[in-house]
Design a protein around this motif. Structure first.
Motif, PDB file in Angstrom:
ATOM      1  N   ASN A 201      39.356  26.302  20.073  1.00 36.64           N
ATOM      2  CA  ASN A 201      40.637  25.699  19.385  1.00 36.64           C
ATOM      3  C   ASN A 201      41.908  26.619  20.163  1.00 36.64           C
ATOM      4  OD1 ASN A 201      39.744  23.746  17.780  1.00 36.64           O
ATOM      5  ND2 ASN A 201      39.321  25.129  16.353  1.00 36.64           N
ATOM      6  N   PHE A 202      41.905  27.798  20.416  1.00 37.15           N
ATOM      7  CA  PHE A 202      42.907  28.547  21.000  1.00 37.15           C
ATOM      8  C   PHE A 202      43.063  28.138  22.521  1.00 37.15           C
ATOM      9  CE2 PHE A 202      44.244  31.737  23.685  1.00 37.15           C
ATOM     10  CZ  PHE A 202      45.500  32.247  23.423  1.00 37.15           C
ATOM     11  N   ALA A 203      41.897  28.032  23.228  1.00 42.02           N
ATOM     12  CA  ALA A 203      41.731  27.508  24.643  1.00 42.02           C
ATOM     13  C   ALA A 203      42.202  26.431  24.895  1.00 42.02           C
ATOM     14  CB  ALA A 203      40.262  27.770  25.136  1.00 42.02           C
ATOM     15  N   ASN A 204      42.036  25.364  23.926  1.00 42.17           N
ATOM     16  CA  ASN A 204      42.426  23.866  23.927  1.00 42.17           C
ATOM     17  C   ASN A 204      44.044  23.784  23.771  1.00 42.17           C
ATOM     18  OD1 ASN A 204      40.013  22.966  24.264  1.00 42.17           O
ATOM     19  ND2 ASN A 204      39.663  22.284  22.200  1.00 42.17           N
ATOM     20  N   ASP A 205      44.482  24.615  22.699  1.00 44.08           N
ATOM     21  CA  ASP A 205      45.998  24.501  22.544  1.00 44.08           C
ATOM     22  C   ASP A 205      46.779  25.106  23.715  1.00 44.08           C
ATOM     23  OD1 ASP A 205      45.013  23.512  20.184  1.00 44.08           O
ATOM     24  OD2 ASP A 205      45.509  25.318  18.741  1.00 44.08           O
ATOM     25  N   ASN A 206      46.115  26.201  24.346  1.00 38.47           N
ATOM     26  CA  ASN A 206      46.909  26.665  25.381  1.00 38.47           C
ATOM     27  C   ASN A 206      46.321  26.399  26.946  1.00 38.47           C
ATOM     28  OD1 ASN A 206      48.785  28.678  23.813  1.00 38.47           O
ATOM     29  ND2 ASN A 206      46.775  28.838  22.780  1.00 38.47           N
ATOM     30  N   GLN A 207      45.434  25.482  26.717  1.00 39.79           N
ATOM     31  CA  GLN A 207      44.963  25.132  28.199  1.00 39.79           C
ATOM     32  C   GLN A 207      44.777  26.170  28.965  1.00 39.79           C
ATOM     33  OE1 GLN A 207      48.066  22.468  30.178  1.00 39.79           O
ATOM     34  NE2 GLN A 207      48.178  21.243  28.337  1.00 39.79           N
ATOM     35  N   VAL A 208      43.586  26.987  28.481  1.00 43.26           N
ATOM     36  CA  VAL A 208      43.149  28.111  28.984  1.00 43.26           C
ATOM     37  C   VAL A 208      41.692  27.787  29.109  1.00 43.26           C
ATOM     38  CG1 VAL A 208      42.412  30.613  28.732  1.00 43.26           C
ATOM     39  CG2 VAL A 208      44.547  29.696  27.925  1.00 43.26           C
ATOM     40  N   PRO A 209      41.242  27.767  30.572  1.00 39.65           N
ATOM     41  CA  PRO A 209      39.584  27.565  30.732  1.00 39.65           C
ATOM     42  C   PRO A 209      38.698  28.430  30.026  1.00 39.65           C
ATOM     43  CG  PRO A 209      40.783  28.217  32.596  1.00 39.65           C
ATOM     44  CD  PRO A 209      41.652  28.420  31.536  1.00 39.65           C
ATOM     45  N   TYR A 210      37.602  27.879  29.543  1.00 42.91           N
ATOM     46  CA  TYR A 210      36.713  29.011  28.881  1.00 42.91           C
ATOM     47  C   TYR A 210      35.225  28.579  29.435  1.00 42.91           C
ATOM     48  CZ  TYR A 210      35.226  25.384  25.617  1.00 42.91           C
ATOM     49  OH  TYR A 210      35.047  24.269  25.011  1.00 42.91           O
ATOM     50  N   VAL A 211      34.424  29.752  29.733  1.00 42.76           N
ATOM     51  CA  VAL A 211      32.975  29.485  30.070  1.00 42.76           C
ATOM     52  C   VAL A 211      32.125  30.246  29.209  1.00 42.76           C
ATOM     53  CG1 VAL A 211      31.307  30.177  31.869  1.00 42.76           C
ATOM     54  CG2 VAL A 211      33.683  29.481  32.582  1.00 42.76           C
ATOM     55  N   ILE A 212      30.971  29.493  28.926  1.00 47.89           N
ATOM     56  CA  ILE A 212      29.853  30.290  27.913  1.00 47.89           C
ATOM     57  C   ILE A 212      29.085  30.913  28.987  1.00 47.89           C
ATOM     58  CG2 ILE A 212      28.141  30.017  26.335  1.00 47.89           C
ATOM     59  CD1 ILE A 212      30.929  28.904  25.718  1.00 47.89           C
ATOM     60  N   LEU A 213      28.963  32.233  28.689  1.00 54.64           N
ATOM     61  CA  LEU A 213      27.979  33.097  29.482  1.00 54.64           C
ATOM     62  C   LEU A 213      26.668  33.397  28.662  1.00 54.64           C
ATOM     63  CD1 LEU A 213      27.391  34.719  32.342  1.00 54.64           C
ATOM     64  CD2 LEU A 213      28.611  36.629  31.172  1.00 54.64           C
ATOM     65  N   GLY A 214      25.662  32.998  29.300  1.00 51.72           N
ATOM     66  CA  GLY A 214      24.273  33.613  28.747  1.00 51.72           C
ATOM     67  C   GLY A 214      23.810  34.924  29.234  1.00 51.72           C
ATOM     68  N   GLY A 215      22.620  34.702  29.979  1.00 43.60           N
ATOM     69  CA  GLY A 215      22.191  35.930  30.925  1.00 43.60           C
ATOM     70  C   GLY A 215      22.861  35.971  32.117  1.00 43.60           C
ATOM     71  N   GLY A 216      23.560  35.100  32.463  1.00 42.16           N
ATOM     72  CA  GLY A 216      24.173  35.149  33.823  1.00 42.16           C
ATOM     73  C   GLY A 216      23.223  35.028  34.990  1.00 42.16           C
ATOM     74  N   SER A 217      22.033  34.297  34.772  1.00 41.93           N
ATOM     75  CA  SER A 217      21.018  34.075  35.878  1.00 41.93           C
ATOM     76  C   SER A 217      21.179  32.795  36.533  1.00 41.93           C
ATOM     77  CB  SER A 217      19.660  34.322  35.152  1.00 41.93           C
ATOM     78  OG  SER A 217      19.319  33.556  34.241  1.00 41.93           O
ATOM     79  N   LYS A 218      22.324  31.980  36.356  1.00 46.66           N
ATOM     80  CA  LYS A 218      22.303  30.738  37.291  1.00 46.66           C
ATOM     81  C   LYS A 218      23.699  30.486  37.455  1.00 46.66           C
ATOM     82  CE  LYS A 218      19.355  28.624  38.628  1.00 46.66           C
ATOM     83  NZ  LYS A 218      18.879  28.897  39.636  1.00 46.66           N
TER      84      LYS A 218
ATOM     85  N   GLU B  46      22.006  23.975  42.357  1.00 41.62           N
ATOM     86  CA  GLU B  46      21.396  24.327  41.159  1.00 41.62           C
ATOM     87  C   GLU B  46      22.129  25.462  40.411  1.00 41.62           C
ATOM     88  OE1 GLU B  46      17.150  24.286  40.781  1.00 41.62           O
ATOM     89  OE2 GLU B  46      17.088  26.129  39.179  1.00 41.62           O
ATOM     90  N   ILE B  47      22.717  26.163  41.146  1.00 41.22           N
ATOM     91  CA  ILE B  47      23.637  27.351  40.768  1.00 41.22           C
ATOM     92  C   ILE B  47      24.814  26.839  40.022  1.00 41.22           C
ATOM     93  CG2 ILE B  47      24.474  27.867  42.965  1.00 41.22           C
ATOM     94  CD1 ILE B  47      24.429  30.825  41.846  1.00 41.22           C
TER      95      ILE B  47
END
Ligand SMILES: Cc1cc2nc3c(=O)[nH]c(=O)nc-3n(C[C@H](O)[C@H](O)[C@H](O)COP(=O)(O)OP(=O)(O)OC[C@H]3O[C@@H](n4cnc5c(N)ncnc54)[C@H](O)[C@@H]3O)c2cc1C
Length: 315
Positions: free
Chosen positions: A57-74, A308-309
Motif C-alpha cells: 500500500n505504501f509503494a502504491n501510494d508513493n509510486q515506489v517500485p517493489y520486487v519480491i525476492l525469494g532465493g534469488g536464483s532466477k 528465462e531469468i
C-alpha cells in the motif's frame, strides 16, 4: 501526497509501521546465486503477510517500485542501485510447514532443500524431482519450477501439478486464496506474476520407504552434477527453451558460443544455457552477453531466445 525527495521517502519508509526489518542500501549480491547486483535502496524483511500488505500500500501510494525476492536464483538486479523496495521472503518468518491429512501447507520462504529435508523426515515421496533446484517454494511456484524425469519417457515434472491452493496478496495488498481452478501453470510460468505468494498447499506425496526417496533424490542430484555447471555462480538456464526440437543450450552450443566471455560473465563450457560469474561480473556484462547470444543464435538458426531469468530494471 506523493513523496518525491529521497530523505523524506526514507523517513516515510521507516514509519510504515511494520514488525519486520528495514535495511537501507543492502548489497544484493549477497542475496542472489549469480552474485551480481548493486544495492537495494530499501531491503525489507517482513514479519508476516500484514507487513507485506502495508508495504504494498505504501509503494502504491508513493509510486515506489517493489520486487519480491525469494532465493534469488532466477533474478538479475541492476549494477548500481535498485531504486525501490526489495521484499525478501527468504527469511526465518516464512518457514512453516504444516502437515494435514491429505495436504501440506508450506510458507513461501521455505527453501526447496529444506522442503526435501522435511519430506525425507516424514517419508513422503513425489517431490524428489525438485532436488538441486535452489531458491524458495514461492519462487518455484511463481516460475513453475520443473525438470525432465530421468526415464525413457522423458516426461516433464513441474511443481504446478502438485499445487492445490495458494494464499497470495494482490496488487492492492488484499489477501486471497486461489485454488486449482484459478491457477494456470505453463513452462517456467504461472499466472501469479501480479501476486505475492505467501503460502502454498501441495498435495501430499505417497508414504514411501526412506531409501527409495533418497535414491530418487540422489539420481536427480547426480544428473545435475553431470550436466550442469554447479561450481560457479549462475542463475541456472538463462533462456527458455524454444518450442522446436532443440533446446536453447544446444542452439547456443551449435553457434560455437560455449566459453564466450564478456567482462567477467561467460557462457559455461559445461552447459551452454548457463552463464557464469567469473568473479566480478556486472549486470551490464550479463545483459550484453545475453544480447550477443540472442543475435548470434538468431542469425545461425532463425530462433530468437527469450529470457528465462527475471531482469529487474530501474524505471
Ligand atoms: C544451479 C541452478 C540450477 C537450477 N535448476 C533449475 C531447474 O532444474 N528447474 C527450474 O525450474 N529452475 C531451475 N533453476 C532456477 C531457479 O532455481 C528456480 O526458478 C527457482 O524456483 C527460483 O526461485 P527463487 O526463490 O530463487 O526465486 P527468485 O530468483 O528470488 O525470484 C524469481 C522470480 O520469482 C518472483 N518471486 C519469488 N518469490 C516470490 C513470491 N513468494 N511471490 C511472488 N513472486 C515471487 C520474483 O519476484 C522474481 O520475479 C536453477 C537455478 C540454479 C542457480
Amino acid at each position: 501526497m506523493l513523496i518525491k525527495d529521497s530523505v523524506n521517502l526514507t523517513k516515510a519508509v521507516k514509519s510504515i509501521g511494520i514488525k519486520g526489518r528495514i535495511i537501507e542500501g543492502e548489497d544484493l549480491k549477497k542475496h542472489t546465486t549469480l552474485k551480481i547486483g548493486g544495492e537495494a535502496k530499501y531491503f525489507i524483511v517482513p514479519f508476516d503477510g500484514e507487513d507485506i500488505a502495508k508495504i504494498i500500500n505504501f509503494a502504491n501510494d508513493n509510486q515506489v517500485p517493489y520486487v519480491i525476492l525469494g532465493g534469488g536464483s532466477k533474478i538479475l538486479f541492476p549494477d548500481l542501485i535498485f531504486k525501490g523496495i526489495v521484499i525478501n521472503l527468504n527469511n526465518h518468518f516464512f518457514k512453516k510447514i504444516i502437515l494435514d491429512k491429505e495436504y501440506v501447507k508450506i510458507d513461501a520462504g521455505v527453501k526447496i532443500n529444506e522442503l526435501l529435508g522435511w519430506m525425507l523426515r516424514n517419508r513422503l515421496g513425489d517431490w524428489e524431482f525438485l532436488a538441486g533446484i535452489p531458491g524458495t517454494l514461492g519462487g518455484a511456484v511463481r516460475l513453475n519450477a520443473g525438470v525432465r524425469d530421468l526415464t525413457e519417457a522423458n516426461n516433464y515434472l513441474q511443481i504446478g501439478d502438485f499445487v492445490k491452493e495458494v494464499t497470495v496478496l494482490d496488487k492492492n495488498g488484499k489477501l486471497l486464496r486461489l485454488d486449482k481452478k484459478d491457477l494456470k501453470f505453463d513452462y517456467r510460468e504461472s499466472n501469479l506474476s501480479n501476486f505475492v505468494i505467501l503460502q502454498v498447499i501441495l498435495t501430499k506425496g505417497e508414504k514411501k520407504d526412506i531409501s527409495h526417496i533418497k535414491k530418487r533424490i540422489n539420481n536427480f542430484l547426480n544428473y545435475r552434477k553431470k550436466t550442469q555447471d554447479l561450481k560457479s555462480p549462475s542463475a541456472g538456464c538463462v533462456f527458455k527453451n524454444p518450442g522446436n526440437n532443440k533446446s536453447s543450450g544446444e542452439l547456443i552450443e551449435l553457434s560455437g558460443l560455449k566459453g564466450k566471455r564478456i567482462g567477467d560473465v561467460a557462457v559455461s563450457k559445461k552447459h551452454a544455457n548457463f552463464f557464469i560469474n567469473l568473479g566480478k561480473a556486472t549486470a551490464k556484462d550479463f545483459l550484453t552477453l545475453m544480447e550477443y547470444v540472442q543475435r548470434k543464435v538468431n542469425y545461425d538458426h532463425g530462433v530468437w531466445l527469450n529470457p528465462e531469468i527475471h531482469i529487474i530494471r530501474n524505471l
